[in-house]
Design a protein around this motif. Structure first.
Motif, mmCIF file in Angstrom:
data_model
loop_
_atom_site.group_PDB
_atom_site.id
_atom_site.type_symbol
_atom_site.label_atom_id
_atom_site.label_comp_id
_atom_site.label_asym_id
_atom_site.label_seq_id
_atom_site.Cartn_x
_atom_site.Cartn_y
_atom_site.Cartn_z
ATOM 1 N N ILE A 41 18.475 75.434 23.828
ATOM 2 C CA ILE A 41 19.364 75.612 25.511
ATOM 3 C C ILE A 41 18.211 75.150 25.628
ATOM 4 C CG2 ILE A 41 19.910 76.591 27.483
ATOM 5 C CD1 ILE A 41 20.744 79.350 26.297
ATOM 6 N N LEU A 42 18.278 72.923 25.591
ATOM 7 C CA LEU A 42 17.662 72.164 26.028
ATOM 8 C C LEU A 42 18.357 70.501 26.906
ATOM 9 C CD1 LEU A 42 15.815 71.152 22.874
ATOM 10 C CD2 LEU A 42 14.786 72.793 25.175
ATOM 11 N N LEU A 43 18.886 71.463 27.874
ATOM 12 C CA LEU A 43 20.286 70.370 28.591
ATOM 13 C C LEU A 43 19.987 69.023 29.523
ATOM 14 C CD1 LEU A 43 23.539 69.928 29.422
ATOM 15 C CD2 LEU A 43 22.251 71.076 31.606
ATOM 16 N N ALA A 44 20.096 68.164 29.343
ATOM 17 C CA ALA A 44 20.061 66.916 29.425
ATOM 18 C C ALA A 44 20.968 66.402 31.134
ATOM 19 C CB ALA A 44 20.154 65.436 28.337
ATOM 20 N N VAL A 45 20.946 66.475 31.922
ATOM 21 C CA VAL A 45 22.045 66.723 32.929
ATOM 22 C C VAL A 45 21.593 64.971 33.155
ATOM 23 C CG1 VAL A 45 22.270 67.498 35.415
ATOM 24 C CG2 VAL A 45 20.940 68.739 33.880
ATOM 25 N N ASP A 105 27.475 66.281 22.394
ATOM 26 C CA ASP A 105 27.464 66.094 23.924
ATOM 27 C C ASP A 105 28.928 66.865 24.204
ATOM 28 O OD1 ASP A 105 26.742 66.669 26.362
ATOM 29 O OD2 ASP A 105 26.725 64.478 27.348
ATOM 30 N N VAL A 106 28.446 67.739 25.275
ATOM 31 C CA VAL A 106 29.999 68.308 25.708
ATOM 32 C C VAL A 106 29.982 67.070 27.398
ATOM 33 C CG1 VAL A 106 31.069 70.105 27.293
ATOM 34 C CG2 VAL A 106 29.902 70.530 24.983
ATOM 35 N N ARG A 107 30.604 66.756 27.815
ATOM 36 C CA ARG A 107 30.315 66.527 28.778
ATOM 37 C C ARG A 107 31.754 67.062 29.931
ATOM 38 N NH1 ARG A 107 31.167 60.699 28.734
ATOM 39 N NH2 ARG A 107 32.429 60.638 26.661
ATOM 40 N N PHE A 108 31.994 66.553 31.631
ATOM 41 C CA PHE A 108 32.695 67.473 32.283
ATOM 42 C C PHE A 108 33.144 65.981 33.694
ATOM 43 C CE2 PHE A 108 29.495 70.412 33.172
ATOM 44 C CZ PHE A 108 29.452 70.003 34.022
ATOM 45 N N GLY A 109 33.716 66.884 34.188
ATOM 46 C CA GLY A 109 33.959 65.811 35.147
ATOM 47 C C GLY A 109 35.532 66.236 36.227
ATOM 48 N N ALA A 153 27.751 71.211 15.013
ATOM 49 C CA ALA A 153 27.051 70.802 15.757
ATOM 50 C C ALA A 153 25.807 70.805 15.383
ATOM 51 C CB ALA A 153 26.814 71.503 16.874
ATOM 52 N N HIS A 154 24.846 69.848 14.288
ATOM 53 C CA HIS A 154 23.691 70.090 13.310
ATOM 54 C C HIS A 154 24.041 69.528 12.132
ATOM 55 C CE1 HIS A 154 25.796 73.539 11.624
ATOM 56 N NE2 HIS A 154 25.614 72.774 10.088
ATOM 57 N N ASP A 155 22.672 69.127 11.899
ATOM 58 C CA ASP A 155 23.218 67.827 10.873
ATOM 59 C C ASP A 155 22.845 68.652 9.657
ATOM 60 O OD1 ASP A 155 20.018 68.482 11.201
ATOM 61 O OD2 ASP A 155 19.295 66.678 11.938
ATOM 62 N N ASP A 156 22.188 68.010 8.670
ATOM 63 C CA ASP A 156 22.111 67.866 7.390
ATOM 64 C C ASP A 156 20.872 69.212 6.592
ATOM 65 O OD1 ASP A 156 24.626 67.016 6.393
ATOM 66 O OD2 ASP A 156 24.432 65.465 5.413
ATOM 67 N N ALA A 157 20.519 69.121 7.967
ATOM 68 C CA ALA A 157 18.911 69.808 7.611
ATOM 69 C C ALA A 157 18.817 70.877 8.141
ATOM 70 C CB ALA A 157 17.810 68.650 7.967
ATOM 71 N N GLY A 158 20.395 70.753 9.269
ATOM 72 C CA GLY A 158 19.919 72.365 9.985
ATOM 73 C C GLY A 158 19.979 71.986 10.996
ATOM 74 N N THR A 190 22.225 69.792 21.688
ATOM 75 C CA THR A 190 21.071 70.662 22.742
ATOM 76 C C THR A 190 21.214 70.930 24.210
ATOM 77 O OG1 THR A 190 20.057 68.516 23.290
ATOM 78 C CG2 THR A 190 19.202 69.836 21.030
ATOM 79 N N GLY A 191 22.277 70.644 24.657
ATOM 80 C CA GLY A 191 22.592 71.455 26.321
ATOM 81 C C GLY A 191 23.149 73.099 25.582
ATOM 82 N N PRO A 192 23.725 73.713 26.424
ATOM 83 C CA PRO A 192 23.907 75.053 27.087
ATOM 84 C C PRO A 192 24.675 75.530 26.391
ATOM 85 C CG PRO A 192 23.820 74.454 28.727
ATOM 86 C CD PRO A 192 23.651 73.286 28.215
ATOM 87 N N SER A 193 24.817 76.715 25.547
ATOM 88 C CA SER A 193 25.746 77.508 24.767
ATOM 89 C C SER A 193 26.435 77.879 25.994
ATOM 90 C CB SER A 193 25.642 78.910 23.974
ATOM 91 O OG SER A 193 24.152 79.494 24.618
ATOM 92 N N GLU A 194 26.334 78.202 27.283
ATOM 93 C CA GLU A 194 27.137 78.795 28.302
ATOM 94 C C GLU A 194 26.886 77.374 29.621
ATOM 95 O OE1 GLU A 194 26.552 82.628 29.239
ATOM 96 O OE2 GLU A 194 25.478 83.078 27.828
ATOM 97 N N ILE A 195 28.279 76.702 29.919
ATOM 98 C CA ILE A 195 28.391 75.928 30.943
ATOM 99 C C ILE A 195 28.918 75.988 32.309
ATOM 100 C CG2 ILE A 195 29.023 73.697 31.361
ATOM 101 C CD1 ILE A 195 28.507 72.640 28.534
ATOM 102 N N LYS A 196 28.280 76.289 33.525
ATOM 103 C CA LYS A 196 29.716 76.801 35.011
ATOM 104 C C LYS A 196 30.013 75.200 35.186
ATOM 105 C CE LYS A 196 28.710 81.132 34.244
ATOM 106 N NZ LYS A 196 28.528 82.959 35.514
#
Length: 224
Positions: A9-13, A100-104, A158-163, A168-174
């Protein structure tokens, strides 16, 4: 396949600014196709209307996420509540890889965008009764909301062929949106990438898929 819920969980905000309808990065006319399928014509939205500036929403600082990806149509929101489904781009491979997952928020709806590279996945978006379960384990997920959209992408990961994780964002987004209480990852398993979206009530929605870059957009009408 590696589970999305196990990703770091490494969120780039990227901040929304004083209003969540901030700067957009898809100012040109979309190059992709639109959905939903012909069986649900009520959610059709002309692509050309996606090129105008959004109307700012009331300031609600989001817990996480990034800015809205494209502007708001000028006409009244047109959507529906029936399932929306579309086959993926052929041939496969390459697999659609989410990064990525984005919202607005916009004047009459909120927008959630799933960004992909390499290909456009197939998808199905539909209302379901809780609980939404985690792929593989079947563990029920606790998602904030009174109504729930289940989002399934295929063939996607949501991963490359090497795993290594590509998202790298959170699995739970509010996100702090009027129409979406929570976005939660439900799995990255055997070519299926799944999410649950919690809503305050059942609301009309529409789905638009776009290319260059690849992305799937879910617009959800504001509660009245």
């Amino acid at each position: 396949m590696k589970s999305l819920l196990a990703l770091p969980i490494l969120l780039a905000v990227v901040a929304f600014g004083s209003a969540c309808g901030g700067d957009d990065d898809d100012d040109g006319v979309p190059t992709g196709t639109e959905t939903p399928a012909a069986s649900t014509p009520a959610v059709t939205s002309p692509a050309a209307t996606l090129t105008e500036e959004p109307t700012p929403c009331p300031t609600t600082p989001p817990a996480s996420g990034t800015a809205s990806p494209s502007p708001e149509p000028t006409d009244a929101f047109q959507g529906g509540r029936d399932p929306v489904e579309k086959e993926g781009t052929n041939p496969v491979p390459p697999v659609a890889v989410m990064y990525d997952v984005r919202f607005g928020c916009h004047g009459t709806f909120d927008r959630i965008v799933f960004d992909f590279r390499d290909n456009l996945p197939g998808y199905k978006v539909e209302y379901v009764e809780p609980p939404i379960t985690r792929d593989g384990s079947g563990e029920p997920l606790e998602i904030d909301g009174e109504a729930f959209l289940y989002v399934r992408f295929h063939v996607a990961q949501a991963h490359d062929d090497a795993g290594n994780p590509t998202y790298t964002g959170p699995s739970e987004i509010k996100p702090g949106l009027d129409s979406a209480s929570e976005i939660q990852a439900a799995g990255d398993f055997e070519g299926y990438l799944t999410f649950g979206i919690g809503l305050p009530q059942e609301l009309d929605f529409r789905v638009i898929d776009l290319a260059d870059p690849y992305r799937v957009v879910i617009d959800i009408a504001h509660p009245e």
